[in-house]
Design a protein around this motif. Sequence first.
Motif, PDB file in Angstrom:
ATOM      1  N   GLU A  87       0.828  -1.211   0.000  1.00  0.00           N
ATOM      2  CA  GLU A  87       0.000   0.000   0.000  1.00  0.00           C
ATOM      3  C   GLU A  87       0.862   1.259   0.000  1.00  0.00           C
ATOM      4  O   GLU A  87       0.561   2.239  -0.690  1.00  0.00           O
ATOM      5  N   ARG A  88       1.945   1.213   0.759  1.00  0.00           N
ATOM      6  CA  ARG A  88       2.830   2.379   0.849  1.00  0.00           C
ATOM      7  C   ARG A  88       3.511   2.658  -0.491  1.00  0.00           C
ATOM      8  O   ARG A  88       3.566   3.817  -0.954  1.00  0.00           O
ATOM      9  N   VAL A  89       4.028   1.617  -1.122  1.00  0.00           N
ATOM     10  CA  VAL A  89       4.690   1.796  -2.415  1.00  0.00           C
ATOM     11  C   VAL A  89       3.685   2.279  -3.457  1.00  0.00           C
ATOM     12  O   VAL A  89       3.970   3.188  -4.245  1.00  0.00           O
ATOM     13  N   ALA A  90       2.491   1.701  -3.455  1.00  0.00           N
ATOM     14  CA  ALA A  90       1.460   2.121  -4.414  1.00  0.00           C
ATOM     15  C   ALA A  90       1.101   3.589  -4.230  1.00  0.00           C
ATOM     16  O   ALA A  90       0.849   4.305  -5.209  1.00  0.00           O
ATOM     17  N   SER A  91       1.096   4.059  -2.990  1.00  0.00           N
ATOM     18  CA  SER A  91       0.744   5.456  -2.725  1.00  0.00           C
ATOM     19  C   SER A  91       1.790   6.424  -3.260  1.00  0.00           C
ATOM     20  O   SER A  91       1.491   7.601  -3.518  1.00  0.00           O
ATOM     21  N   LEU A  92       3.026   5.954  -3.437  1.00  0.00           N
ATOM     22  CA  LEU A  92       4.112   6.799  -3.944  1.00  0.00           C
ATOM     23  C   LEU A  92       4.251   6.719  -5.460  1.00  0.00           C
ATOM     24  O   LEU A  92       4.922   7.554  -6.074  1.00  0.00           O
ATOM     25  N   ALA A  93       3.625   5.717  -6.050  1.00  0.00           N
ATOM     26  CA  ALA A  93       3.799   5.455  -7.478  1.00  0.00           C
ATOM     27  C   ALA A  93       3.184   6.563  -8.323  1.00  0.00           C
ATOM     28  O   ALA A  93       2.176   7.161  -7.944  1.00  0.00           O
ATOM     29  N   PRO A  94       3.761   6.823  -9.495  1.00  0.00           N
ATOM     30  CA  PRO A  94       3.260   7.895 -10.363  1.00  0.00           C
ATOM     31  C   PRO A  94       2.115   7.456 -11.268  1.00  0.00           C
ATOM     32  O   PRO A  94       1.953   7.972 -12.367  1.00  0.00           O
ATOM     33  N   MET A  95       1.332   6.477 -10.811  1.00  0.00           N
ATOM     34  CA  MET A  95       0.121   6.085 -11.519  1.00  0.00           C
ATOM     35  C   MET A  95      -0.941   5.755 -10.486  1.00  0.00           C
ATOM     36  O   MET A  95      -0.633   5.150  -9.452  1.00  0.00           O
ATOM     37  N   PRO A  96      -2.193   6.174 -10.689  1.00  0.00           N
ATOM     38  CA  PRO A  96      -3.236   5.955  -9.696  1.00  0.00           C
ATOM     39  C   PRO A  96      -3.639   4.490  -9.609  1.00  0.00           C
ATOM     40  O   PRO A  96      -3.569   3.751 -10.601  1.00  0.00           O
ATOM     41  N   ASN A  97      -4.059   4.087  -8.415  1.00  0.00           N
ATOM     42  CA  ASN A  97      -4.598   2.741  -8.199  1.00  0.00           C
ATOM     43  C   ASN A  97      -3.642   1.642  -8.667  1.00  0.00           C
ATOM     44  O   ASN A  97      -4.064   0.627  -9.238  1.00  0.00           O
ATOM     45  N   ALA A  98      -2.361   1.848  -8.420  1.00  0.00           N
ATOM     46  CA  ALA A  98      -1.349   0.880  -8.849  1.00  0.00           C
ATOM     47  C   ALA A  98      -1.414  -0.385  -8.008  1.00  0.00           C
ATOM     48  O   ALA A  98      -1.882  -0.382  -6.860  1.00  0.00           O
ATOM     49  N   LYS A  99      -0.924  -1.473  -8.572  1.00  0.00           N
ATOM     50  CA  LYS A  99      -0.759  -2.737  -7.875  1.00  0.00           C
ATOM     51  C   LYS A  99       0.727  -3.036  -7.761  1.00  0.00           C
ATOM     52  O   LYS A  99       1.514  -2.683  -8.649  1.00  0.00           O
ATOM     53  N   VAL A 100       1.115  -3.715  -6.677  1.00  0.00           N
ATOM     54  CA  VAL A 100       2.529  -3.943  -6.390  1.00  0.00           C
ATOM     55  C   VAL A 100       2.795  -5.435  -6.234  1.00  0.00           C
ATOM     56  O   VAL A 100       2.198  -6.094  -5.373  1.00  0.00           O
ATOM     57  N   PHE A 101       3.661  -5.955  -7.083  1.00  0.00           N
ATOM     58  CA  PHE A 101       4.082  -7.357  -7.020  1.00  0.00           C
ATOM     59  C   PHE A 101       5.515  -7.391  -6.520  1.00  0.00           C
ATOM     60  O   PHE A 101       6.424  -6.862  -7.177  1.00  0.00           O
ATOM     61  N   PHE A 102       5.739  -8.002  -5.359  1.00  0.00           N
ATOM     62  CA  PHE A 102       7.067  -7.982  -4.754  1.00  0.00           C
ATOM     63  C   PHE A 102       7.959  -9.104  -5.292  1.00  0.00           C
ATOM     64  O   PHE A 102       7.505 -10.212  -5.575  1.00  0.00           O
ATOM     65  N   THR A 103       9.250  -8.769  -5.402  1.00  0.00           N
ATOM     66  CA  THR A 103      10.280  -9.710  -5.822  1.00  0.00           C
ATOM     67  C   THR A 103      11.428  -9.636  -4.813  1.00  0.00           C
ATOM     68  O   THR A 103      11.317  -8.967  -3.792  1.00  0.00           O
TER      69      THR A 103
END
Length: 413
Positions: A87-103
Amino acid sequence: MGAFWHPFADMGDVESAGEFVLSRGEGVWVFDENDRRYLDATAGLWFANVGHGRRELAEAAADQLRTLAAYSSFGDMAVRTTIDAAERVASLAPMPNAKVFFTSGGSDSVDSAAKLVRRYWHELGAPERTVLISRTNAYHGMHVAGTALAGIPGNRADYGELMADTAVVDRDSVDELRATIERIGPGRVAAFFCEPVIGAGGVYPPAEGYLTAARQVCREYGVLFVADEVVTGFGRIGGDWFASTRFHLEPDLITCAKGITSGYLPLGAVIAAEHVAEPFFRPGAGVWWRHGYTYSGHPAACAVALRNLDLLEREQLLAESKRLESSLAKQLGRLTEHNLVAEVRAGVGAVAAVQLTEPALAPQLVKGLRKQAVTTRAVGAGGIQVSPAFVMSDDEVRLLADGIWAALTDLRR
Protein backbone atom coordinates in the motif's frame (compact mmCIF):
# COMPACT_ATOMS: atom_id res chain seq x y z
CA MET A 1 42.22 -20.50 -3.12
CA GLY A 2 39.11 -18.98 -1.59
CA ALA A 3 35.63 -20.45 -2.01
CA PHE A 4 33.72 -17.24 -2.78
CA TRP A 5 32.99 -16.68 -6.49
CA HIS A 6 32.52 -12.94 -6.93
CA PRO A 7 29.94 -11.59 -9.38
CA PHE A 8 31.22 -9.59 -12.36
CA ALA A 9 34.84 -10.46 -11.57
CA ASP A 10 38.00 -11.78 -13.18
CA MET A 11 38.46 -14.46 -10.54
CA GLY A 12 41.99 -15.20 -11.69
CA ASP A 13 42.88 -11.59 -10.90
CA VAL A 14 41.02 -11.71 -7.58
CA GLU A 15 42.88 -14.88 -6.61
CA SER A 16 46.27 -13.36 -7.40
CA ALA A 17 45.69 -9.81 -6.11
CA GLY A 18 43.47 -10.61 -3.15
CA GLU A 19 40.07 -9.33 -2.03
CA PHE A 20 39.14 -5.88 -0.78
CA VAL A 21 37.24 -6.80 2.37
CA LEU A 22 34.95 -4.37 4.18
CA SER A 23 33.76 -4.74 7.75
CA ARG A 24 31.33 -1.93 8.59
CA GLY A 25 29.75 1.31 7.43
CA GLU A 26 28.67 4.66 8.86
CA GLY A 27 26.82 7.21 6.76
CA VAL A 28 28.77 7.71 3.54
CA TRP A 29 31.84 5.89 4.85
CA VAL A 30 32.82 2.22 4.83
CA PHE A 31 35.70 0.60 6.72
CA ASP A 32 38.01 -2.27 5.82
CA GLU A 33 39.21 -4.99 8.18
CA ASN A 34 42.09 -2.77 9.28
CA ASP A 35 39.54 -0.09 10.19
CA ARG A 36 40.71 2.24 7.44
CA ARG A 37 37.79 4.31 6.19
CA TYR A 38 36.78 5.01 2.60
CA LEU A 39 34.32 7.47 1.14
CA ASP A 40 31.66 5.32 -0.52
CA ALA A 41 31.05 6.96 -3.90
CA THR A 42 28.53 4.36 -5.05
CA ALA A 43 26.28 3.83 -2.00
CA GLY A 44 27.11 0.13 -2.16
CA LEU A 45 25.69 -0.59 -5.61
CA TRP A 46 23.37 2.40 -6.15
CA PHE A 47 21.27 1.36 -3.16
CA ALA A 48 22.26 2.82 0.24
CA ASN A 49 20.12 5.93 -0.21
CA VAL A 50 19.86 6.64 3.53
CA GLY A 51 23.50 5.78 4.19
CA HIS A 52 25.16 2.94 6.07
CA GLY A 53 24.81 1.96 9.71
CA ARG A 54 21.16 2.91 10.26
CA ARG A 55 20.24 1.06 13.44
CA GLU A 56 16.59 1.92 12.92
CA LEU A 57 16.49 -0.31 9.86
CA ALA A 58 18.24 -3.16 11.64
CA GLU A 59 15.73 -2.88 14.46
CA ALA A 60 12.80 -2.96 12.02
CA ALA A 61 14.12 -6.22 10.58
CA ALA A 62 14.77 -7.68 14.03
CA ASP A 63 11.28 -6.81 15.27
CA GLN A 64 9.71 -8.61 12.31
CA LEU A 65 12.09 -11.56 12.52
CA ARG A 66 11.14 -12.08 16.15
CA THR A 67 7.43 -11.96 15.30
CA LEU A 68 7.17 -13.93 12.04
CA ALA A 69 10.38 -14.04 10.05
CA ALA A 70 8.95 -15.23 6.76
CA TYR A 71 5.93 -16.88 5.20
CA SER A 72 4.62 -17.64 1.75
CA SER A 73 2.39 -15.08 0.08
CA PHE A 74 1.13 -17.53 -2.56
CA GLY A 75 -2.62 -17.75 -3.09
CA ASP A 76 -4.57 -15.76 -0.53
CA MET A 77 -1.90 -15.80 2.19
CA ALA A 78 -0.15 -12.67 3.44
CA VAL A 79 1.51 -11.04 6.41
CA ARG A 80 0.19 -7.62 7.41
CA THR A 81 3.64 -6.06 7.03
CA THR A 82 3.71 -7.10 3.39
CA ILE A 83 0.24 -5.70 2.73
CA ASP A 84 1.23 -2.41 4.38
CA ALA A 85 4.40 -2.17 2.31
CA ALA A 86 2.48 -2.73 -0.92
CA GLU A 87 0.00 0.00 0.00
CA ARG A 88 2.83 2.38 0.85
CA VAL A 89 4.69 1.80 -2.42
CA ALA A 90 1.46 2.12 -4.41
CA SER A 91 0.74 5.46 -2.72
CA LEU A 92 4.11 6.80 -3.94
CA ALA A 93 3.80 5.46 -7.48
CA PRO A 94 3.26 7.90 -10.36
CA MET A 95 0.12 6.08 -11.52
CA PRO A 96 -3.24 5.95 -9.70
CA ASN A 97 -4.60 2.74 -8.20
CA ALA A 98 -1.35 0.88 -8.85
CA LYS A 99 -0.76 -2.74 -7.88
CA VAL A 100 2.53 -3.94 -6.39
CA PHE A 101 4.08 -7.36 -7.02
CA PHE A 102 7.07 -7.98 -4.75
CA THR A 103 10.28 -9.71 -5.82
CA SER A 104 13.68 -10.26 -4.25
CA GLY A 105 15.59 -7.72 -6.35
CA GLY A 106 15.96 -5.85 -9.60
CA SER A 107 16.74 -8.80 -11.87
CA ASP A 108 13.66 -10.58 -10.51
CA SER A 109 11.61 -7.46 -11.19
CA VAL A 110 12.72 -7.19 -14.82
CA ASP A 111 12.07 -10.86 -15.55
CA SER A 112 8.68 -10.60 -13.85
CA ALA A 113 7.79 -7.57 -15.96
CA ALA A 114 8.92 -9.34 -19.14
CA LYS A 115 6.61 -12.25 -18.39
CA LEU A 116 3.77 -9.99 -17.27
CA VAL A 117 3.64 -7.89 -20.43
CA ARG A 118 3.45 -10.98 -22.61
CA ARG A 119 0.79 -12.52 -20.42
CA TYR A 120 -1.14 -9.22 -20.38
CA TRP A 121 -1.39 -9.19 -24.16
CA HIS A 122 -2.45 -12.84 -24.14
CA GLU A 123 -5.32 -11.96 -21.82
CA LEU A 124 -6.30 -9.14 -24.17
CA GLY A 125 -6.48 -11.53 -27.10
CA ALA A 126 -3.18 -10.56 -28.71
CA PRO A 127 -0.79 -13.43 -27.85
CA GLU A 128 1.37 -12.56 -30.86
CA ARG A 129 2.59 -9.42 -29.05
CA THR A 130 5.76 -10.90 -27.59
CA VAL A 131 8.63 -8.67 -28.78
CA LEU A 132 10.46 -6.65 -26.12
CA ILE A 133 12.57 -3.63 -27.09
CA SER A 134 15.40 -2.08 -25.07
CA ARG A 135 18.17 0.49 -25.65
CA THR A 136 21.90 0.44 -26.21
CA ASN A 137 23.89 0.73 -22.97
CA ALA A 138 20.86 -0.60 -21.07
CA TYR A 139 21.34 -2.83 -18.05
CA HIS A 140 18.23 -4.75 -17.06
CA GLY A 141 19.67 -7.23 -14.59
CA MET A 142 21.20 -10.64 -15.21
CA HIS A 143 18.32 -13.12 -15.25
CA VAL A 144 17.40 -14.61 -18.61
CA ALA A 145 15.05 -11.86 -19.78
CA GLY A 146 17.24 -9.06 -18.46
CA THR A 147 20.32 -10.52 -20.13
CA ALA A 148 18.43 -10.90 -23.41
CA LEU A 149 17.39 -7.23 -23.15
CA ALA A 150 20.91 -6.02 -22.34
CA GLY A 151 22.24 -3.13 -24.38
CA ILE A 152 25.74 -3.86 -23.05
CA PRO A 153 27.15 -6.34 -25.59
CA GLY A 154 29.54 -8.00 -23.13
CA ASN A 155 26.66 -8.93 -20.84
CA ARG A 156 24.92 -10.83 -23.66
CA ALA A 157 27.99 -12.47 -25.17
CA ASP A 158 28.66 -16.22 -25.17
CA TYR A 159 25.30 -17.40 -23.82
CA GLY A 160 23.62 -18.14 -27.14
CA GLU A 161 20.05 -16.98 -27.65
CA LEU A 162 18.50 -16.74 -24.21
CA MET A 163 15.09 -15.43 -25.24
CA ALA A 164 13.52 -14.95 -28.63
CA ASP A 165 11.76 -11.78 -29.72
CA THR A 166 13.97 -9.01 -28.37
CA ALA A 167 15.43 -5.97 -30.10
CA VAL A 168 17.84 -3.19 -29.10
CA VAL A 169 17.62 0.38 -30.43
CA ASP A 170 19.91 3.39 -30.08
CA ARG A 171 19.55 4.91 -26.63
CA ASP A 172 18.80 8.44 -27.89
CA SER A 173 17.02 7.80 -31.18
CA VAL A 174 13.25 8.09 -31.16
CA ASP A 175 13.31 7.63 -34.93
CA GLU A 176 15.00 4.25 -34.54
CA LEU A 177 12.45 3.19 -31.92
CA ARG A 178 9.62 4.08 -34.27
CA ALA A 179 11.30 2.41 -37.26
CA THR A 180 11.95 -0.77 -35.27
CA ILE A 181 8.32 -1.00 -34.15
CA GLU A 182 7.24 -0.48 -37.77
CA ARG A 183 9.71 -3.09 -39.07
CA ILE A 184 8.69 -5.73 -36.54
CA GLY A 185 5.03 -4.81 -36.80
CA PRO A 186 3.17 -2.87 -34.11
CA GLY A 187 0.90 -5.84 -33.54
CA ARG A 188 3.87 -7.94 -32.44
CA VAL A 189 5.61 -5.55 -30.01
CA ALA A 190 4.65 -6.05 -26.37
CA ALA A 191 6.74 -3.49 -24.51
CA PHE A 192 9.61 -1.02 -24.50
CA PHE A 193 11.97 -1.31 -21.50
CA CYS A 194 13.60 2.02 -20.68
CA GLU A 195 15.90 3.20 -17.91
CA PRO A 196 15.04 6.91 -17.49
CA VAL A 197 18.71 7.45 -16.68
CA ILE A 198 20.96 4.68 -17.94
CA GLY A 199 22.96 3.34 -15.01
CA ALA A 200 25.52 0.54 -15.29
CA GLY A 201 25.89 1.16 -19.02
CA GLY A 202 27.75 4.39 -18.24
CA VAL A 203 25.38 6.80 -16.40
CA TYR A 204 23.73 8.55 -19.34
CA PRO A 205 20.99 11.08 -18.58
CA PRO A 206 18.33 11.19 -21.30
CA ALA A 207 18.84 13.45 -24.29
CA GLU A 208 16.65 16.56 -24.21
CA GLY A 209 13.08 15.59 -25.06
CA TYR A 210 13.91 11.93 -25.67
CA LEU A 211 11.79 10.36 -22.94
CA THR A 212 8.70 12.43 -23.77
CA ALA A 213 8.97 11.53 -27.45
CA ALA A 214 9.68 7.84 -26.80
CA ARG A 215 6.71 7.63 -24.46
CA GLN A 216 4.51 9.17 -27.14
CA VAL A 217 5.68 6.65 -29.74
CA CYS A 218 4.72 3.82 -27.38
CA ARG A 219 1.26 5.35 -26.93
CA GLU A 220 0.79 5.69 -30.69
CA TYR A 221 1.49 2.02 -31.29
CA GLY A 222 -0.11 0.66 -28.12
CA VAL A 223 3.26 -0.59 -26.83
CA LEU A 224 3.56 -0.88 -23.06
CA PHE A 225 6.17 1.46 -21.56
CA VAL A 226 8.20 -0.22 -18.80
CA ALA A 227 10.27 2.23 -16.75
CA ASP A 228 13.21 0.34 -15.27
CA GLU A 229 13.74 2.30 -12.07
CA VAL A 230 15.84 -0.23 -10.21
CA VAL A 231 18.55 2.45 -9.96
CA THR A 232 16.49 5.63 -10.24
CA GLY A 233 13.58 4.81 -7.93
CA PHE A 234 13.02 6.08 -4.39
CA GLY A 235 14.65 9.47 -4.72
CA ARG A 236 17.87 8.89 -6.62
CA ILE A 237 16.87 11.30 -9.42
CA GLY A 238 16.31 14.18 -7.00
CA GLY A 239 13.16 15.68 -5.56
CA ASP A 240 10.72 12.94 -6.67
CA TRP A 241 10.18 9.37 -5.59
CA PHE A 242 10.54 8.16 -9.15
CA ALA A 243 12.25 9.44 -12.28
CA SER A 244 8.96 8.68 -14.03
CA THR A 245 7.41 11.53 -12.05
CA ARG A 246 10.20 13.96 -12.90
CA PHE A 247 9.95 13.17 -16.60
CA HIS A 248 6.13 12.85 -16.70
CA LEU A 249 6.29 9.35 -18.16
CA GLU A 250 3.05 7.83 -16.80
CA PRO A 251 4.51 4.33 -17.30
CA ASP A 252 2.46 1.18 -17.65
CA LEU A 253 4.90 -0.69 -15.42
CA ILE A 254 7.79 0.24 -13.14
CA THR A 255 10.51 -2.17 -12.07
CA CYS A 256 12.29 -1.22 -8.86
CA ALA A 257 14.51 -2.52 -6.05
CA LYS A 258 17.69 -1.12 -4.42
CA GLY A 259 16.48 2.12 -2.80
CA ILE A 260 13.22 0.55 -1.61
CA THR A 261 15.14 -0.79 1.41
CA SER A 262 18.38 1.16 0.87
CA GLY A 263 19.85 -2.30 0.34
CA TYR A 264 19.52 -3.33 3.97
CA LEU A 265 17.58 -6.43 2.89
CA PRO A 266 16.91 -7.74 -0.64
CA LEU A 267 13.56 -6.55 -2.01
CA GLY A 268 12.23 -5.50 -5.38
CA ALA A 269 8.87 -4.83 -6.95
CA VAL A 270 6.94 -4.51 -10.17
CA ILE A 271 4.45 -1.65 -9.95
CA ALA A 272 1.59 -2.07 -12.41
CA ALA A 273 -0.79 0.60 -13.63
CA GLU A 274 -4.46 -0.14 -13.04
CA HIS A 275 -5.20 -1.10 -16.66
CA VAL A 276 -2.34 -3.63 -16.76
CA ALA A 277 -3.47 -5.30 -13.54
CA GLU A 278 -7.18 -5.26 -14.41
CA PRO A 279 -7.36 -8.55 -16.39
CA PHE A 280 -5.83 -10.37 -13.43
CA PHE A 281 -7.95 -8.69 -10.75
CA ARG A 282 -11.33 -9.03 -12.46
CA PRO A 283 -13.73 -10.82 -10.06
CA GLY A 284 -14.93 -14.16 -11.34
CA ALA A 285 -12.52 -14.25 -14.30
CA GLY A 286 -10.54 -17.13 -12.84
CA VAL A 287 -7.26 -15.75 -14.21
CA TRP A 288 -4.06 -16.85 -12.52
CA TRP A 289 -0.68 -15.31 -13.16
CA ARG A 290 1.38 -18.44 -12.51
CA HIS A 291 4.47 -16.62 -11.39
CA GLY A 292 6.13 -15.71 -8.11
CA TYR A 293 9.04 -16.31 -5.78
CA THR A 294 9.46 -18.00 -2.42
CA TYR A 295 10.42 -14.66 -0.92
CA SER A 296 7.87 -12.45 -2.73
CA GLY A 297 6.82 -9.95 -0.09
CA HIS A 298 9.25 -11.27 2.53
CA PRO A 299 7.95 -9.76 5.81
CA ALA A 300 11.32 -8.72 7.23
CA ALA A 301 12.34 -7.08 3.94
CA CYS A 302 8.98 -5.30 3.81
CA ALA A 303 9.40 -4.11 7.40
CA VAL A 304 12.74 -2.57 6.44
CA ALA A 305 11.17 -1.00 3.35
CA LEU A 306 8.48 0.68 5.44
CA ARG A 307 11.01 2.07 7.92
CA ASN A 308 13.35 3.12 5.10
CA LEU A 309 10.56 5.07 3.40
CA ASP A 310 9.83 6.69 6.78
CA LEU A 311 13.47 7.80 7.01
CA LEU A 312 13.47 9.21 3.50
CA GLU A 313 10.37 11.25 4.29
CA ARG A 314 11.21 12.32 7.84
CA GLU A 315 14.72 13.49 6.99
CA GLN A 316 13.62 15.04 3.68
CA LEU A 317 16.25 13.03 1.85
CA LEU A 318 14.63 13.47 -1.55
CA ALA A 319 15.46 17.16 -1.21
CA GLU A 320 19.02 16.19 -0.25
CA SER A 321 19.25 14.13 -3.42
CA LYS A 322 18.23 17.24 -5.35
CA ARG A 323 20.97 19.19 -3.55
CA LEU A 324 23.50 16.56 -4.56
CA GLU A 325 22.44 17.00 -8.18
CA SER A 326 23.98 20.46 -8.30
CA SER A 327 26.83 19.71 -5.89
CA LEU A 328 28.04 16.72 -7.91
CA ALA A 329 27.79 18.66 -11.16
CA LYS A 330 29.80 21.55 -9.70
CA GLN A 331 32.54 19.60 -7.93
CA LEU A 332 32.98 16.79 -10.44
CA GLY A 333 32.70 19.24 -13.31
CA ARG A 334 36.11 20.69 -12.51
CA LEU A 335 37.65 17.27 -13.24
CA THR A 336 37.21 18.01 -16.96
CA GLU A 337 40.30 20.20 -16.60
CA HIS A 338 42.35 17.01 -16.16
CA ASN A 339 43.79 15.63 -19.38
CA LEU A 340 42.62 12.10 -18.55
CA VAL A 341 38.95 13.15 -18.28
CA ALA A 342 36.88 13.27 -21.46
CA GLU A 343 33.64 14.44 -19.83
CA VAL A 344 31.58 14.38 -16.65
CA ARG A 345 27.97 13.26 -16.95
CA ALA A 346 25.95 14.79 -14.11
CA GLY A 347 23.04 17.09 -13.39
CA VAL A 348 20.14 14.63 -13.06
CA GLY A 349 19.85 13.61 -9.43
CA ALA A 350 22.43 11.89 -7.25
CA VAL A 351 24.17 10.10 -10.11
CA ALA A 352 27.21 10.96 -12.19
CA ALA A 353 30.04 9.44 -14.20
CA VAL A 354 33.58 10.58 -14.83
CA GLN A 355 34.49 9.45 -18.35
CA LEU A 356 38.16 8.78 -19.06
CA THR A 357 39.93 9.64 -22.30
CA GLU A 358 41.58 6.22 -22.10
CA PRO A 359 38.83 3.73 -21.13
CA ALA A 360 41.28 0.93 -20.40
CA LEU A 361 42.57 2.93 -17.40
CA ALA A 362 39.25 2.73 -15.52
CA PRO A 363 39.97 -0.47 -13.54
CA GLN A 364 43.39 0.88 -12.60
CA LEU A 365 41.81 4.14 -11.45
CA VAL A 366 39.32 2.28 -9.27
CA LYS A 367 42.17 0.61 -7.41
CA GLY A 368 44.13 3.85 -7.29
CA LEU A 369 41.18 5.60 -5.68
CA ARG A 370 41.39 3.24 -2.71
CA LYS A 371 44.76 4.82 -1.93
CA GLN A 372 42.83 8.11 -1.78
CA ALA A 373 40.30 6.52 0.61
CA VAL A 374 37.52 6.36 -2.01
CA THR A 375 35.59 3.29 -3.18
CA THR A 376 33.86 3.23 -6.54
CA ARG A 377 33.74 1.06 -9.67
CA ALA A 378 34.03 1.28 -13.45
CA VAL A 379 30.84 1.53 -15.53
CA GLY A 380 30.19 1.54 -19.25
CA ALA A 381 33.28 1.94 -21.43
CA GLY A 382 35.77 3.78 -19.24
CA GLY A 383 33.45 5.59 -16.86
CA ILE A 384 33.74 5.87 -13.08
CA GLN A 385 30.46 5.57 -11.17
CA VAL A 386 29.32 8.17 -8.65
CA SER A 387 26.00 7.52 -6.90
CA PRO A 388 26.39 8.43 -3.24
CA ALA A 389 24.04 8.12 -0.31
CA PHE A 390 21.74 11.13 -0.07
CA VAL A 391 23.35 12.05 3.27
CA MET A 392 26.66 12.96 1.61
CA SER A 393 27.52 16.56 2.47
CA ASP A 394 28.82 19.16 0.04
CA ASP A 395 32.18 19.01 1.82
CA GLU A 396 32.29 15.26 1.27
CA VAL A 397 31.46 15.76 -2.42
CA ARG A 398 34.42 18.14 -2.61
CA LEU A 399 36.58 15.54 -0.86
CA LEU A 400 35.43 12.95 -3.40
CA ALA A 401 36.33 15.19 -6.34
CA ASP A 402 39.73 15.95 -4.80
CA GLY A 403 40.36 12.22 -4.35
CA ILE A 404 39.52 11.47 -7.98
CA TRP A 405 41.82 14.26 -9.16
CA ALA A 406 44.68 12.92 -7.04
CA ALA A 407 44.15 9.36 -8.25
CA LEU A 408 44.04 10.53 -11.87
CA THR A 409 47.31 12.39 -11.38
CA ASP A 410 48.91 9.29 -9.81
CA LEU A 411 48.08 7.30 -12.94
CA ARG A 412 50.58 9.41 -14.88
CA ARG A 413 53.44 9.03 -12.43
